[in-house]
Design a protein around this motif. Structure first.
Motif, PDB file in Angstrom:
ATOM      1  N   SER A 146      -6.170   2.890 -10.593  1.00 46.51           N
ATOM      2  CA  SER A 146      -6.192   2.339  -9.236  1.00 46.51           C
ATOM      3  C   SER A 146      -6.233   0.877  -9.134  1.00 46.51           C
ATOM      4  CB  SER A 146      -7.534   2.568  -8.600  1.00 46.51           C
ATOM      5  OG  SER A 146      -7.801   3.950  -8.416  1.00 46.51           O
ATOM      6  N   PHE A 195       0.981  -1.057  -0.086  1.00 47.90           N
ATOM      7  CA  PHE A 195       0.115  -0.097  -0.080  1.00 47.90           C
ATOM      8  C   PHE A 195       0.772   1.317  -0.050  1.00 47.90           C
ATOM      9  CE2 PHE A 195      -2.710   3.457   1.503  1.00 47.90           C
ATOM     10  CZ  PHE A 195      -3.985   3.078   0.975  1.00 47.90           C
ATOM     11  N   GLY A 196       0.552   2.160  -0.719  1.00 50.32           N
ATOM     12  CA  GLY A 196       1.326   3.450  -0.986  1.00 50.32           C
ATOM     13  C   GLY A 196       2.871   2.779  -1.292  1.00 50.32           C
ATOM     14  N   GLN A 197       3.759   3.573  -0.421  1.00 52.02           N
ATOM     15  CA  GLN A 197       5.194   3.295  -0.771  1.00 52.02           C
ATOM     16  C   GLN A 197       5.695   1.920  -0.219  1.00 52.02           C
ATOM     17  OE1 GLN A 197       6.914   5.310  -2.892  1.00 52.02           O
ATOM     18  NE2 GLN A 197       4.729   6.256  -2.932  1.00 52.02           N
ATOM     19  N   ILE A 247       4.578   3.869  -9.508  1.00 52.80           N
ATOM     20  CA  ILE A 247       3.555   4.195  -8.534  1.00 52.80           C
ATOM     21  C   ILE A 247       3.604   5.668  -8.211  1.00 52.80           C
ATOM     22  CG2 ILE A 247       2.839   3.673  -6.117  1.00 52.80           C
ATOM     23  CD1 ILE A 247       4.244   0.982  -6.371  1.00 52.80           C
ATOM     24  N   ASN A 290      -1.142   6.783  -4.814  1.00 49.32           N
ATOM     25  CA  ASN A 290      -1.143   5.378  -4.509  1.00 49.32           C
ATOM     26  C   ASN A 290      -1.788   4.776  -6.091  1.00 49.32           C
ATOM     27  OD1 ASN A 290      -0.672   2.985  -3.288  1.00 49.32           O
ATOM     28  ND2 ASN A 290      -2.680   2.594  -2.561  1.00 49.32           N
TER      29      ASN A 290
END
Length: 337
Positions: free
Chosen positions: A270, A96-98, A243, A247
Motif C-alpha cells: 500500500s 488515487f486509483g487510476q 499499479i 490501488n
C-alpha cells in the motif's frame, strides 16, 4: 570513519494538497523542502553515512527555513552556497486509483540554484571529500550553467578517486527539446558515471537504442548490458513498477553487475506517499555497493527501502538500515514496543 556521500541538486519547497484533494478543491497547503539531492543525502545519513548537499539557497528567510529543514534531516551544510532571492516550488496532488499523482512546478528557472554559476561552489574541496557523488537527470534538465557545474564536478571527483552515481530520471516536461536535446547531456554524464540508475525506456528513448524484443523484461536484458559496455559502467540498477487494481503498487528491482542480472522479488504494498521512493531505491543500491553486500542482497535491500519510503509522508526517505533489513525479511509488526 563513515563514508561521505555528496549529492548535487536543487532544494525545492513542496506544497502539498491535503489528502487526495485537487488544487481546485483545496484551500490549505502543507509545505516542506525536498529535491532528489536532499532525498539521497538524507537517506544515506539515516543509514549511517555522512550526507552532504551541494546547492545554492536564497539569502533570505525562505533560505533560512530550508537550511533549518536540512539540518533537521542531518545533512551537512558545508557545501551549501547562499545568494539570490528565489526558491523553486512545486505543488503536489496525491493520486488515487487510476488517477495519477500530479506535480506542478513554478518559479524554478529563477531559483538561486538554477541561476548559480560554477564559481559559486568550491569544487576542489567537494571533490577531495566525496567518496560518492550523486547527480540526477532532473538537475541536468535545468540550465547550461547547471549542466556545466555537474560535468566539471563529476570529472573532478573521478580524478580524486571518488565514485560518480547518475540517476537518469528523465522528466519530459523539463526538456523543451525532448529526447533530442537531452541525449548529448545524458551521454556525457553516463560516460563519467560508475553507478547508473536507469531502465530500458531510458536506453530506448533517450539514447535511441534499438531492440527486437517486445516485452519490457526482455528489452531490459537486451539493452542494459549494451549500455554498460558502451559507457564502461560498473553497476546499472533500476526498477519496474505497476499499479494494481486494488490501488496497491508493485515494485521489482534489478541490478546489472559483473555481466549478470539479479532481480528482487516483485513486492506489492500500500502507498501513503509515492514521491521519493526512487531516491530511496537509489540509496539502497549505494549502501549495498559501499557495504560490500552481494548483488542479490543489494537489490533486495534497495527494493525494501523503496517500499518503506512509500509508507512515510514527504519526499525524504527516513528509514534506518535495521528497519530496511526487517522489511526485507518480511517481518511486519502491528506495534513495535
Amino acid at each position: 570513519m563513515p563514508k561521505r556521500i555528496v549529492a548535487f541538486g536543487e532544494v525545492m519547497m513542496r506544497l502539498q494538497v491535503p489528502g487526495y484533494e485537487l488544487l481546485t478543491q483545496a484551500n490549505t497547503l502543507q509545505y516542506s523542502f525536498s529535491g532528489t539531492g536532499v532525498n539521497v543525502a538524507s537517506a544515506m545519513t539515516k543509514i549511517g553515512y555522512d550526507g552532504f548537499l551541494v546547492t545554492k539557497l536564497p539569502d533570505n528567510p525562505l533560505g533560512d527555513a530550508a537550511i533549518a529543514f536540512l539540518q533537521k534531516l542531518g545533512i551537512n551544510r558545508e557545501f551549501i552556497s547562499r545568494g539570490g532571492k528565489y526558491l523553486g516550488l512545486y505543488f503536489l496532488e496525491n493520486g488515487f486509483g487510476q488517477r495519477a499523482s500530479r506535480v506542478t512546478y513554478t518559479n524554478r528557472l529563477e531559483s538561486s540554484f538554477n541561476t548559480a554559476h560554477v564559481s559559486d561552489y568550491d569544487l576542489d574541496l567537494i571533490a577531495k571529500k566525496a567518496d560518492i557523488i550523486h547527480f540526477c537527470g532532473i538537475t541536468l534538465s535545468m540550465t547550461d550553467d547547471v549542466r556545466e557545474s555537474m560535468k566539471v564536478l563529476a570529472k573532478k571527483v573521478k580524478e580524486k578517486g571518488g565514485l560518480v552515481c547518475f540517476d537518469c530520471n528523465y522528466r519530459p516536461s523539463l526538456w523543451v527539446g525532448g529526447y533530442s536535446q537531452a541525449k548529448v547531456h545524458f551521454e556525457d554524464m553516463l560516460a563519467l558515471a560508475d553507478i547508473v540508475m536507469m531502465n530500458e525506456k531510458d536506453a530506448l528513448y533517450i539514447l535511441g537504442m534499438e531492440t527486437a524484443e517486445t516485452s519490457r523484461g526482455e528489452q531490459l536484458k537486451d539493452l542494459i548490458p549494451k549500455v554498460a559496455k558502451r559507457f564502461n559502467i560498473q553497476t546499472v540498477a533500476g526498477t519496474h513498477r505497476a499499479i494494481n487494481s486494488d490501488n496497491t503498487h508493485s515494485l521489482q528491482g534489478y541490478i546489472f553487475k559483473d555481466g549478470e542480472f539479479r532481480f528482487s522479488e516483485n513486492i506489492s504494498f500500500s502507498v501513503y506517499d509515492r514521491i521519493g521512493a526512487g531516491d530511496a531505491y537509489t540509496s539502497g543500491i549505494l549502501h549495498g555497493e559501499l557495504a560490500g553486500f552481494s548483488p542479490e542482497k543489494t537489490v533486495g535491500f534497495a527494493a525494501a527501502a523503496g517500499m518503506l519510503a512509500c509508507t512515510i509522508v514527504g519526499d525524504t526517505p527516513m528509514s534506518t538500515e535495521a528497519e530496511i533489513l526487517t522489511a526485507m525479511a518480511g517481518t511486519i509488526e502491528d506495534i513495535k514496543r
